[in-house]
Structure formats: structure tokens, C-alpha cells
Write a protein that holds these residues in place. Structure first.
Motif, PDB file in Angstrom:
ATOM      1  N   GLY A 103       0.800  -1.207   0.000  1.00  0.00           N
ATOM      2  CA  GLY A 103       0.000   0.000   0.000  1.00  0.00           C
ATOM      3  C   GLY A 103       0.837   1.262   0.000  1.00  0.00           C
ATOM      4  O   GLY A 103       0.475   2.263  -0.620  1.00  0.00           O
ATOM      5  N   VAL A 104       1.962   1.239   0.705  1.00  0.00           N
ATOM      6  CA  VAL A 104       2.866   2.384   0.695  1.00  0.00           C
ATOM      7  C   VAL A 104       3.454   2.572  -0.697  1.00  0.00           C
ATOM      8  O   VAL A 104       3.557   3.697  -1.197  1.00  0.00           O
ATOM      9  CB  VAL A 104       3.987   2.178   1.734  1.00  0.00           C
ATOM     10  N   ARG A 105       3.800   1.458  -1.340  1.00  0.00           N
ATOM     11  CA  ARG A 105       4.429   1.530  -2.658  1.00  0.00           C
ATOM     12  C   ARG A 105       3.473   2.036  -3.730  1.00  0.00           C
ATOM     13  O   ARG A 105       3.835   2.882  -4.547  1.00  0.00           O
ATOM     14  CB  ARG A 105       4.955   0.135  -3.039  1.00  0.00           C
ATOM     15  N   PHE A 106       2.237   1.522  -3.723  1.00  0.00           N
ATOM     16  CA  PHE A 106       1.312   1.829  -4.813  1.00  0.00           C
ATOM     17  C   PHE A 106       0.223   2.834  -4.432  1.00  0.00           C
ATOM     18  O   PHE A 106      -0.564   3.237  -5.295  1.00  0.00           O
ATOM     19  CB  PHE A 106       0.652   0.542  -5.311  1.00  0.00           C
ATOM     20  N   GLY A 107       0.142   3.230  -3.165  1.00  0.00           N
ATOM     21  CA  GLY A 107      -0.834   4.228  -2.755  1.00  0.00           C
ATOM     22  C   GLY A 107      -2.255   3.791  -3.036  1.00  0.00           C
ATOM     23  O   GLY A 107      -2.635   2.634  -2.842  1.00  0.00           O
ATOM     24  N   ASP A 108      -3.067   4.715  -3.528  1.00  0.00           N
ATOM     25  CA  ASP A 108      -4.478   4.417  -3.776  1.00  0.00           C
ATOM     26  C   ASP A 108      -4.683   3.476  -4.953  1.00  0.00           C
ATOM     27  O   ASP A 108      -5.807   3.020  -5.193  1.00  0.00           O
ATOM     28  CB  ASP A 108      -5.246   5.720  -4.028  1.00  0.00           C
ATOM     29  N   TYR A 109      -3.622   3.162  -5.683  1.00  0.00           N
ATOM     30  CA  TYR A 109      -3.726   2.228  -6.805  1.00  0.00           C
ATOM     31  C   TYR A 109      -3.386   0.799  -6.384  1.00  0.00           C
ATOM     32  O   TYR A 109      -3.412  -0.109  -7.200  1.00  0.00           O
ATOM     33  CB  TYR A 109      -2.812   2.673  -7.946  1.00  0.00           C
ATOM     34  N   GLY A 110      -3.057   0.620  -5.119  1.00  0.00           N
ATOM     35  CA  GLY A 110      -2.704  -0.701  -4.628  1.00  0.00           C
ATOM     36  C   GLY A 110      -3.911  -1.454  -4.091  1.00  0.00           C
ATOM     37  O   GLY A 110      -5.067  -1.105  -4.349  1.00  0.00           O
ATOM     38  N   LEU A 111      -3.636  -2.480  -3.300  1.00  0.00           N
ATOM     39  CA  LEU A 111      -4.690  -3.339  -2.776  1.00  0.00           C
ATOM     40  C   LEU A 111      -5.478  -2.696  -1.646  1.00  0.00           C
ATOM     41  O   LEU A 111      -6.557  -3.169  -1.302  1.00  0.00           O
ATOM     42  CB  LEU A 111      -4.084  -4.658  -2.281  1.00  0.00           C
ATOM     43  N   GLN A 112      -4.921  -1.654  -1.020  1.00  0.00           N
ATOM     44  CA  GLN A 112      -5.595  -0.931   0.068  1.00  0.00           C
ATOM     45  C   GLN A 112      -5.911  -1.857   1.244  1.00  0.00           C
ATOM     46  O   GLN A 112      -6.989  -1.788   1.849  1.00  0.00           O
ATOM     47  CB  GLN A 112      -6.857  -0.239  -0.457  1.00  0.00           C
ATOM     48  N   ARG A 113      -4.962  -2.704   1.575  1.00  0.00           N
ATOM     49  CA  ARG A 113      -5.193  -3.667   2.645  1.00  0.00           C
ATOM     50  C   ARG A 113      -5.234  -3.007   4.022  1.00  0.00           C
ATOM     51  O   ARG A 113      -5.928  -3.489   4.924  1.00  0.00           O
ATOM     52  CB  ARG A 113      -4.133  -4.770   2.590  1.00  0.00           C
ATOM     53  N   ASP A 114      -4.488  -1.919   4.205  1.00  0.00           N
ATOM     54  CA  ASP A 114      -4.533  -1.231   5.497  1.00  0.00           C
ATOM     55  C   ASP A 114      -5.958  -0.842   5.865  1.00  0.00           C
ATOM     56  O   ASP A 114      -6.351  -0.909   7.034  1.00  0.00           O
ATOM     57  CB  ASP A 114      -3.656   0.028   5.459  1.00  0.00           C
ATOM     58  N   GLY A 115      -6.741  -0.413   4.873  1.00  0.00           N
ATOM     59  CA  GLY A 115      -8.097   0.045   5.129  1.00  0.00           C
ATOM     60  C   GLY A 115      -9.046  -1.036   5.596  1.00  0.00           C
ATOM     61  O   GLY A 115     -10.138  -0.743   6.096  1.00  0.00           O
ATOM     62  N   ALA A 116      -8.647  -2.308   5.427  1.00  0.00           N
ATOM     63  CA  ALA A 116      -9.451  -3.436   5.912  1.00  0.00           C
ATOM     64  C   ALA A 116      -8.897  -4.008   7.209  1.00  0.00           C
ATOM     65  O   ALA A 116      -9.497  -4.920   7.783  1.00  0.00           O
ATOM     66  CB  ALA A 116      -9.505  -4.538   4.854  1.00  0.00           C
ATOM     67  N   ARG A 117      -7.762  -3.464   7.687  1.00  0.00           N
ATOM     68  CA  ARG A 117      -7.086  -4.034   8.853  1.00  0.00           C
ATOM     69  C   ARG A 117      -7.041  -3.080  10.040  1.00  0.00           C
ATOM     70  O   ARG A 117      -6.357  -3.356  11.032  1.00  0.00           O
ATOM     71  CB  ARG A 117      -5.659  -4.433   8.471  1.00  0.00           C
ATOM     72  N   THR A 118      -7.726  -1.961   9.945  1.00  0.00           N
ATOM     73  CA  THR A 118      -7.727  -1.001  11.035  1.00  0.00           C
ATOM     74  C   THR A 118      -8.375  -1.609  12.280  1.00  0.00           C
ATOM     75  O   THR A 118      -9.084  -2.613  12.194  1.00  0.00           O
ATOM     76  CB  THR A 118      -8.477   0.264  10.600  1.00  0.00           C
ATOM     77  N   PRO A 119      -8.145  -1.018  13.450  1.00  0.00           N
ATOM     78  CA  PRO A 119      -8.631  -1.631  14.700  1.00  0.00           C
ATOM     79  C   PRO A 119     -10.134  -1.878  14.699  1.00  0.00           C
ATOM     80  O   PRO A 119     -10.921  -1.020  14.289  1.00  0.00           O
ATOM     81  CB  PRO A 119      -8.240  -0.595  15.763  1.00  0.00           C
ATOM     82  N   PHE A 120     -10.516  -3.045  15.159  1.00  0.00           N
ATOM     83  CA  PHE A 120     -11.932  -3.382  15.298  1.00  0.00           C
ATOM     84  C   PHE A 120     -12.556  -2.404  16.288  1.00  0.00           C
ATOM     85  O   PHE A 120     -12.082  -2.256  17.422  1.00  0.00           O
ATOM     86  CB  PHE A 120     -12.067  -4.818  15.799  1.00  0.00           C
ATOM     87  N   PRO A 121     -13.653  -1.716  15.908  1.00  0.00           N
ATOM     88  CA  PRO A 121     -14.194  -0.668  16.775  1.00  0.00           C
ATOM     89  C   PRO A 121     -15.133  -1.210  17.845  1.00  0.00           C
ATOM     90  O   PRO A 121     -16.335  -1.363  17.632  1.00  0.00           O
ATOM     91  CB  PRO A 121     -14.934   0.239  15.781  1.00  0.00           C
ATOM     92  N   TRP A 122     -14.612  -1.463  19.008  1.00  0.00           N
ATOM     93  CA  TRP A 122     -15.452  -1.928  20.112  1.00  0.00           C
ATOM     94  C   TRP A 122     -16.265  -0.778  20.704  1.00  0.00           C
ATOM     95  O   TRP A 122     -17.405  -0.970  21.134  1.00  0.00           O
ATOM     96  CB  TRP A 122     -14.587  -2.573  21.192  1.00  0.00           C
ATOM     97  N   THR A 123     -15.654   0.419  20.739  1.00  0.00           N
ATOM     98  CA  THR A 123     -16.327   1.581  21.298  1.00  0.00           C
ATOM     99  C   THR A 123     -16.177   2.766  20.367  1.00  0.00           C
ATOM    100  O   THR A 123     -15.304   2.785  19.494  1.00  0.00           O
ATOM    101  CB  THR A 123     -15.750   1.959  22.675  1.00  0.00           C
ATOM    102  N   ALA A 124     -17.011   3.773  20.577  1.00  0.00           N
ATOM    103  CA  ALA A 124     -16.975   4.965  19.734  1.00  0.00           C
ATOM    104  C   ALA A 124     -15.731   5.806  19.987  1.00  0.00           C
ATOM    105  O   ALA A 124     -15.373   6.650  19.156  1.00  0.00           O
ATOM    106  CB  ALA A 124     -18.225   5.805  19.959  1.00  0.00           C
ATOM    107  N   ASN A 125     -15.062   5.601  21.128  1.00  0.00           N
ATOM    108  CA  ASN A 125     -13.809   6.315  21.402  1.00  0.00           C
ATOM    109  C   ASN A 125     -12.611   5.368  21.311  1.00  0.00           C
ATOM    110  O   ASN A 125     -11.633   5.499  22.037  1.00  0.00           O
ATOM    111  CB  ASN A 125     -13.865   6.984  22.776  1.00  0.00           C
ATOM    112  N   GLN A 126     -12.732   4.413  20.378  1.00  0.00           N
ATOM    113  CA  GLN A 126     -11.707   3.392  20.171  1.00  0.00           C
ATOM    114  C   GLN A 126     -10.316   4.016  20.025  1.00  0.00           C
ATOM    115  O   GLN A 126     -10.125   4.962  19.258  1.00  0.00           O
ATOM    116  CB  GLN A 126     -12.024   2.610  18.906  1.00  0.00           C
ATOM    117  N   SER A 127      -9.345   3.478  20.736  1.00  0.00           N
ATOM    118  CA  SER A 127      -7.962   3.945  20.616  1.00  0.00           C
ATOM    119  C   SER A 127      -7.311   3.366  19.364  1.00  0.00           C
ATOM    120  O   SER A 127      -7.676   2.281  18.897  1.00  0.00           O
ATOM    121  CB  SER A 127      -7.153   3.522  21.845  1.00  0.00           C
TER     122      SER A 127
END
Length: 515
Positions: A377-401
Motif C-alpha cells: 500500500g505504501v508503494r502503490f498508494g491508492d492504486y494498490g490493494l488498500q489492505r490497510d483500510g481493511a485491517r484497522t482496529p476493530f471498533p469496540w467503542t466509539a472512542n476506540q484507541s
């Protein structure tokens, strides 16, 4: 789990992002254990646990330096044993990721292999001399772009890699490598796990003669490998006898589940070959992995699976793809669209796989370039697989850290704390749908017929005189359809108007008719 895996509901946990028990910024095994009741509330039969092996995290756990050690970020074997025990007490199986095609370049095996061409590990990886002009030995390409070969000045040879150059490919033509893989599988089965998810299972073997791949003729490929017919560097016939060895080992341990990931242009066809009797139990197939979804597209995919050949596991997302809601219905998709994706999954014949957050209707996270961690994702930016966007922290609470990745504001709005107890929420709909599937033997064991009517996908299941019909509106417009025979069993965004169903955008309806 091992004796009733057909028709199972699996839940994928990406441990690094799921739940942080100690506040160090990394999701861990103890965090998963603490959330088992939540997973069980989704009527799951088993958890697929993405890699927990010791790793430098250049590919976030898939690059291992020790297959039989747990990475300190995830915890230790005491934590793992506790997770296994607590999961089993809830009748939840644990399926662990096994990554056998490659290791990290920090692995002691590779350190020894690159040091010399005459030691125990010299032939454990795929090495080849340069051509007379110094170029790589053939035209094979890595999945992430560029040659599948990296020059090593110590051995003065190239080594092969299917992904990053930091992930050298193991040489499965070496019997010692095969023996090590089987011993590792036996190690985890002996620990009591309920099965494996086998990473890129069709990449194990390569053409030992290193023959060039032929040109595919494609002119529209996201990555350069698509311009080749990749029949020499993957999906080799040598794979089949080895898969049968894995199945034999599984059967020695009570026939634990073996679930394949197959990565190739012809993945659906190859998956069925790999799931033939005596090989693997199942392979998972992501519906509409290439983008927007519609009824005709889904029906065509479903019609290509031969149940006499093998057994599928259907999914809508995983850790390698943009989030299902955004990928399938676009950036502005409403929450109702997330519910109809779950409804579609529960209607299908096979196992089903929920990736953490599918049940919340999480949109794809927007991760600023400066905060991205995935090398592709760093290499290809928005033209890549965008895997980071599917791996962000699971939101248990609205003030998730934030954890190792930032938490997206749009995902915080869909946090468990915001949805739990709300009967109109996506989470509530998902729980009801998944519980309905668990109660209906026709959904686990019944036959299947699929049809389309414009934007409507109709799935008919039958078993022992019971007929279940799912009518799914996979569009952003309201539609009407004839009401199937039987009583309404579960629905969302649906009204009965005489003998017709009125389906709101992304509405669904299941009817049961006991003949």
C-alpha cells in the motif's frame, strides 16, 4: 468442529487489529479470549485466526521466522492454550493460519541457505544462476509487481519470491522441506487446533526446470503478472500428492478442517480440484472480489461450483481486500447494504466466512498515506490493494484507541457499543440472520437452485420436503417480486402487498414452505 465442518459458519479474526488486552498497541490472543462471547453471539462454529507466528512483521505475520513460536506481540503459548480451552468450552473451534510457501528472509533457514551452497539448508529455497547477461533466470513475476527474483551477492545467485523480496520461497521439491511442513502441521494439530487455513496453497510447487511462463494476451491487468499465463511458477500438478499427505495427517488427528486459499486467475476451477475427495475439505471463495456486485454476477459465480467435485466456503471479504460494504456497493453505500450481504451469505450452500467487522457493516477505512503500514500500500498508494483500510482496529467503542493502525472515524460510528442492543442496527440484523441459519438444517444441508430477476437474486434451498426461498434485492432501488409459497421466516426492508413482495433498496426476504 472436526466432525461437523460442513455448513459451518466461520469468523475470521485478524489478531493484531481485533482486541488489545494490555494497552501496548497490538491486538493479542488474550484480547481474542476476552471477546469469545461476542463471537459466539454471531452463531459462529469456529474462528479462523490469522497468523500468530513469530515474525518481523514486514508482511504482518505472514512472514515468519519460526512456524512453531508465537510472536510476542500476540502473547505466548499460555495465552494460546487459554484461548483454545475457552473457545472449546463454548463449542467454538480454532483454525490457525499456516503459511508454508515462504518464510521471512530473517528466518534462520534462509540465513543459512544464503550463506553457502553446500550446507543443510542450501537447497531449502529456490535458487538459480543469472542468465549470461546477468538478468534473472526466467520471466516469472511477483504478485506485488516486478521480477519474482532477487539477487543475493553472498551466493551470487537469484532467489525466488512470490510476494516481497523479504519473503523467499521454499523449495517444495526438497523432501526435507516437505517433511518439515508436515511436522509443523502435526505440531499444531497435536496442540488441539481444529484445523488450518492454508495460505496460497497453490504456490507450494514450481516448475523445477524454471521454464518461462507463456504470454496471456491480457491488456488490462492491475499487476504485471496478469500479462502472463502463470502455469510454471504456481498451480503445479506436484501440489496434489502433497495435499493428499496433508489430508492423511489431518485424518490421523480426527479429520480436522483443511481450508485452502487459492490465488490464480482460474481460482474457482482449481479450488474444486484441490477439494476433491482425499484432498482438502474446502476452499474459500470471495464473492465479487473484483468490485461492485449484482445479482447476475453472483449467480454466474455460484453456477460455476460443482458440489459433486468439492465443498466451498463463501465469503464477502477478508484481510486482503477492501471492506465488503465499500467494495461491493460503493463509497456511499448505506448500512442496509451491509445487511443484505450477510443475508446473501446465509442463503448459500457451503460453509460461510465472516471477516471481523462484516457484521457491523464497516466501510473501508481511509488511512492517510503517512500512517499506512502495508508495504504494498505504501508503494502503490491508492492504486494498490488498500489492505490497510481493511485491517484497522476493530471498533469496540466509539472512542476506540488507535493500535498499530489508526481507527477511522466512519468505523467508530459503527462501533459495537453503538449498535449493541439497537434492534435496528446492522449488528442486530447480522445476529438474527446468522442465528436463523444455525437453526435451519435446510441451510446447512439442503440442495440449491439459483435464479435472477433483474436486480433480484433468488436462492432456493430444499431438504426433506422443506423448501426455503431467499429473495435478495442487490440494488439501490425498490423492486417488487412474486411472493414465494410459504410463511415469511425472516426479512429486512420487505413488505407483503397481496401476492407480491415489495423490497426496499437492499431488502431481503426468506420464506419457509414445509410440503
Amino acid at each position: 468442529m472436526s466432525n461437523h465442518w460442513k455448513g459451518a459458519t466461520l469468523y475470521q479474526v485478524y489478531p493484531l487489529s481485533f482486541a488489545d488486552s494490555n494497552g501496548d498497541g497490538w491486538g493479542d490472543l488474550a484480547g481474542v479470549t476476552a471477546r469469545l462471547d461476542y463471537i459466539k453471539s454471531l452463531s459462529a462454529d469456529a474462528i479462523w485466526l490469522s497468523p500468530i507466528h513469530q515474525s518481523p512483521m514486514k508482511d504482518w505475520g505472514y512472514d515468519s521466522t519460526n512456524w512453531r513460536a508465537i510472536d510476542l506481540r500476540c502473547g505466548n503459548f499460555e495465552d494460546f492454550d487459554d484461548l483454545l480451552c475457552e473457545a472449546h468450552s463454548r463449542d467454538l473451534g480454532i483454525i490457525v493460519d499456516q503459511v508454508y510457501s515462504y518464510t521471512s528472509d530473517d528466518h534462520p533457514w534462509f540465513t543459512a541457505s544464503r550463506a553457502a551452497d553446500n550446507n543443510q539448508y542450501s537447497d531449502w529455497f529456490v535458487w538459480a544462476d543469472a542468465k549470461p547477461d546477468g538478468t534473472p533466470p526466467n520471466n516469472w513475476l511477483s504478485i506485488f509487481g516486478g521480477p519474482a527474483w532477487e539477487w543475493d551477492p553472498r551466493r551470487r545467485q537469484y532467489y525466488m519470491h512470490h510476494f516481497y523480496a523479504t519473503m523467499p520461497h521454499l523449495n517444495f521439491h526438497n523432501s526435507d522441506v516437505q517433511a518439515e511442513v508436515l511436522e509443523t502441521a502435526d505440531f499444531w494439530l497435536s496442540k488441539g487446533v481444529d484445523g488450518f487455513r492454508l495460505d496460497v496453497v497453490n504456490l507450494y510447487f514450481h516448475d523445477a526446470a524454471l521454464t518461462d511462463n507463456p504470454v496471456s494476451g491480457s491488456v488490462d491487468s492491475r499487476f504485471p503478472g496478469g500479462f502472463q499465463n502463470q502455469i510454471k511458477d504456481r498451480s503445479r500438478p506436484d501440489n496434489l500428492p502433497f495435499l493428499e499427505k496433508l489430508r492423511g495427517l489431518s485424518e490421523q488427528h480426527g479429520d480436522r478442517l483443511l481450508m485452502a486459499e487459492v490465488t490464480t486467475d482460474d481460482a474457482l476451477h482449481l479450488a474444486q480440484i484441490y477439494c476433491a475427495p482425499g484432498r482438502l475439505h474446502t476452499a474459500y471463495v470471495v464473492i465479487s472480489d473484483d468490485g461492485l456486485i449484482n445479482a447476475a454476477k453472483v449467480a454466474k459465480l455460484l453456477g460455476q461450483w460443482d458440489y459433486d467435485q468439492g465443498w466451498p466456503t463463501w465469503s464477502i471479504s477478508n484481510h486482503d481486500l477492501p471492506r465488503a460494504l465499500t467494495r461491493c456497493f460503493g463509497a456511499e453505500a448505506p448500512q442496509e447494504a451491509a445487511a443484505v450481504l450477510i443475508a446473501m451469505l446465509i442463503a448459500l450452500r457451503g460453509n460461510i466466512l465472516i471477516y471481523q467487522g462484516d457484521e457491523l457493516g464497516l466501510p473501508q477505512a481511509l488511512v492517510p498515506i503517512a500512517q499506512r503500514r502495508d508495504g504494498e500500500g505504501v508503494r502503490f498508494g491508492d492504486y494498490g490493494l488498500q489492505r490497510d483500510g481493511a485491517r484497522t482496529p476493530f471498533p469496540w467503542t466509539a472512542n476506540q484507541s488507535d493500535l498499530w493502525l489508526p481507527t477511522d472515524a466512519a468505523q467508530k460510528a459503527q462501533a459495537v457499543s453503538q449498535q449493541d442492543g439497537d434492534p435496528t442496527s446492522t449488528l442486530s440484523a447480522a445476529r438474527k440472520l446468522l442465528a436463523f441459519r444455525a437453526r435451519q438444517s435446510v441451510l446447512r444441508d439442503g440442495g440449491q437452485y439459483v435464479a435472477t430477476e433483474g436486480p433480484i437474486l433468488k436462492v432456493i434451498r430444499d431438504l426433506d420436503g422443506v423448501k426455503l426461498t431467499a429473495v435478495l434485492n442487490l440494488s439501490s432501488g425498490s423492486v417488487s417480486a412474486d411472493k414465494p409459497a410459504g410463511e415469511i421466516a425472516i426479512s429486512g426492508g420487505c413488505q407483503i402487498q397481496g401476492q407480491s413482495l415489495h423490497l426496499e433498496p437492499y431488502g431481503y426476504c426468506f420464506t419457509l414452505d414445509a410440503q
